[in-house]
Design a protein around this motif. Structure first.
Motif, short mmCIF file in Angstrom:
data_model
loop_
_atom_site.label_atom_id
_atom_site.label_comp_id
_atom_site.label_asym_id
_atom_site.label_seq_id
_atom_site.Cartn_x
_atom_site.Cartn_y
_atom_site.Cartn_z
N ASN A 9 0.16 13.64 -2.53
CA ASN A 9 1.28 14.29 -2.99
C ASN A 9 1.30 15.22 -4.13
N GLY A 10 0.29 15.99 -4.35
CA GLY A 10 -0.06 16.91 -5.36
C GLY A 10 -0.75 16.80 -6.31
N CYS A 11 -1.28 15.56 -6.37
CA CYS A 11 -2.52 15.28 -7.65
C CYS A 11 -3.93 15.75 -7.10
N TRP A 12 -4.63 15.64 -8.05
CA TRP A 12 -5.89 16.00 -7.77
C TRP A 12 -6.76 14.59 -7.65
N ALA B 99 7.77 15.18 -2.52
CA ALA B 99 7.72 14.40 -1.43
C ALA B 99 8.80 14.93 -0.31
N ARG B 100 10.18 15.41 -1.20
CA ARG B 100 11.14 16.09 -0.30
C ARG B 100 10.73 17.10 0.44
N HIS B 101 9.97 17.97 -0.23
CA HIS B 101 9.35 19.10 0.70
C HIS B 101 8.62 18.70 1.79
N SER B 102 7.45 17.85 1.62
CA SER B 102 6.88 17.65 2.51
C SER B 102 7.39 16.90 3.75
N ASN B 103 8.38 15.87 3.31
CA ASN B 103 9.25 15.41 4.30
C ASN B 103 10.21 16.32 5.19
N GLY B 104 10.50 17.24 4.47
CA GLY B 104 11.59 18.34 4.94
C GLY B 104 10.48 19.35 6.00
N MET B 105 9.56 19.41 5.65
CA MET B 105 8.50 20.22 6.69
C MET B 105 8.22 19.34 7.80
N ASP C 172 0.80 -1.00 0.10
CA ASP C 172 0.11 -0.07 0.08
C ASP C 172 0.90 1.25 0.05
N GLY C 173 1.11 1.89 -1.22
CA GLY C 173 2.10 3.03 -1.32
C GLY C 173 1.19 4.28 -1.46
N ALA C 174 0.12 4.40 -0.48
CA ALA C 174 -0.51 5.91 -0.47
C ALA C 174 0.36 7.16 -0.32
N ARG C 175 1.36 7.03 0.27
CA ARG C 175 2.57 7.86 0.51
C ARG C 175 3.85 7.15 0.06
N PHE C 176 3.70 6.57 -1.10
CA PHE C 176 4.88 5.93 -1.71
C PHE C 176 6.10 6.77 -1.91
N SER D 66 2.40 18.62 3.71
CA SER D 66 2.44 18.18 2.46
C SER D 66 3.24 19.09 1.44
N PHE D 67 2.93 19.06 0.17
CA PHE D 67 3.67 19.83 -0.65
C PHE D 67 3.46 21.32 -0.48
#
Length: 350
Positions: A205-208, A258-264, A171-175, A333-334
């Motif tokens: 991760n930023g898609c609609w 993903a890097r941005h949201s992880n960084g936050m 389950d890669g909802a946050r892959f 999030s992004f």
């Protein structure tokens, strides 16, 4: 200060613009258009092998239909006791798989314990008709509590699954968040470690609205066109999902987001780690942060506009939270900014 969920965030500008561009003109329907084919080929490039791709609307659909595709009468799917499939999908995996059951396996840090998985699988012998039979294993990456399976950990779960010829689903909802946290490639985190099927999430991760089922062995996907159609998940204008993924993958945007949201989340973790009114509940590595916060500080943050969820205290650690405290989940999030994070941390310090 929106930390309730990454589902609360909108769509990234590049993805929204790509949808607008695709909104004019004509294209073949039901996944047969040029853009659909282009994106399918892009998935194969990203995963470094030929894969079969099926677009669906939601992560629940991706998980449920993936597991349905490998079920047998009396089937059992093994998952972590806190997995999304068993806690938050309203019985959809069981429904779409014809009443196949989910069996919970415990494990620390939100991850299946390999020894406990082996024991659970062994409790369903192949010839024990009364109990049902093992059919699949599913893991969540990143997990429901923000942790991440290491590559060796995925490989160990896969090895246990292979002993009984059980397909391994992820389950890669946050892959993407898990991928950048590990610094791995998509291939290294999936089929090279023994994963057979993946629910590939883009919505968080930023898609609609863009989710996909990925089969790493196309031969295993032969029934999926019919399963997806029967589940009302075959889009006529599938190019609008393809358009999102097309923009998502362009120039590595999905990894940057993903890097941005992880960084936050890292910024939140660091600030909470030095707070006098809050502390980290446990270590996390993705874009989810769990914190024990004084009730007064939580109230102040909410009054100043912060959005987050209070979270159930894990049964295994009832002593984690005192009467004057509460456990909360914070998801970046992004679209999260440093100002959002710093503003929330300032609320805790008030």
């Amino acid at each position: 200060m929106f930390f309730a969920s990454d589902n609360w965030a909108g769509a990234h500008k590049s993805i929204a613009e790509r949808l607008l561009t695709e909104s004019t003109g004509f294209a073949a329907a039901y996944g047969t258009g040029d853009l659909d084919r282009k994106v399918e080929a892009r998935f194969s490039e990203i995963f470094e092998r030929e894969v079969s791709i099926f677009f669906v609307a939601t992560g629940t659909a991706a998980n449920s239909l993936s597991l349905a595709s490998v079920q047998r009468p009396g089937g059992i799917t093994f998952c972590h006791s806190e997995a999304h499939v068993i806690e938050d999908e309203c019985g959809a995996p069981e429904f779409f798989s014809g009443a196949a059951r989910l069996v919970a396996v415990d494990g620390e840090a939100g991850k299946i314990d390999p020894a406990k998985l082996s024991a659970k699988i062994a409790s369903f012998p192949e010839d024990a008709v009364h109990h049902g039979r093992a059919s699949a294993v599913t893991i969540t990456q990143a997990t429901e509590i923000g942790t991440v399976y290491s590559l060796p950990e995925i490989g160990e779960i896969a090895a246990i699954s292979r002993k009984r010829n059980l397909p391994l689903h992820m389950d890669g909802a946050r892959f993407a968040n898990a991928l950048v946290a590990l610094g791995a490639t998509p291939a290294e985190m999936t089929w090279k470690r023994g994963v057979d099927m993946l629910s590939f999430g883009g919505t968080k991760n930023g898609c609609w609205c863009a989710e996909a089922i990925v089969f790493f062995n196309p031969d295993q996907a032969r029934e999926m066109p019919f399963i997806r159609k029967r589940a009302a998940q075959l889009f006529s204008k599938s190019r609008f999902i393809a358009a999102q993924f097309d923009a998502y993958f362009e120039d590595g945007l999905w990894l940057d987001l993903a890097r941005h949201s992880n960084g936050m989340a890292d910024r939140l973790r660091a600030g909470i780690g030095t707070s006098n009114s809050a502390r980290l509940a446990w270590p996390t590595a993705s874009n989810e942060v769990f914190a024990v916060v004084s009730k007064s500080a939580a109230k102040i943050a909410e009054e100043k506009g912060a959005k987050f969820y209070e979270w159930p205290v894990p049964a295994a650690t009832p002593e984690l939270v005192s009467e004057s405290e509460t456990l909360i989940r914070l998801v970046t999030s992004f679209a999260t900014t440093e100002a959002d994070v710093d503003g929330f941390l300032k609320c805790l310090a008030a």
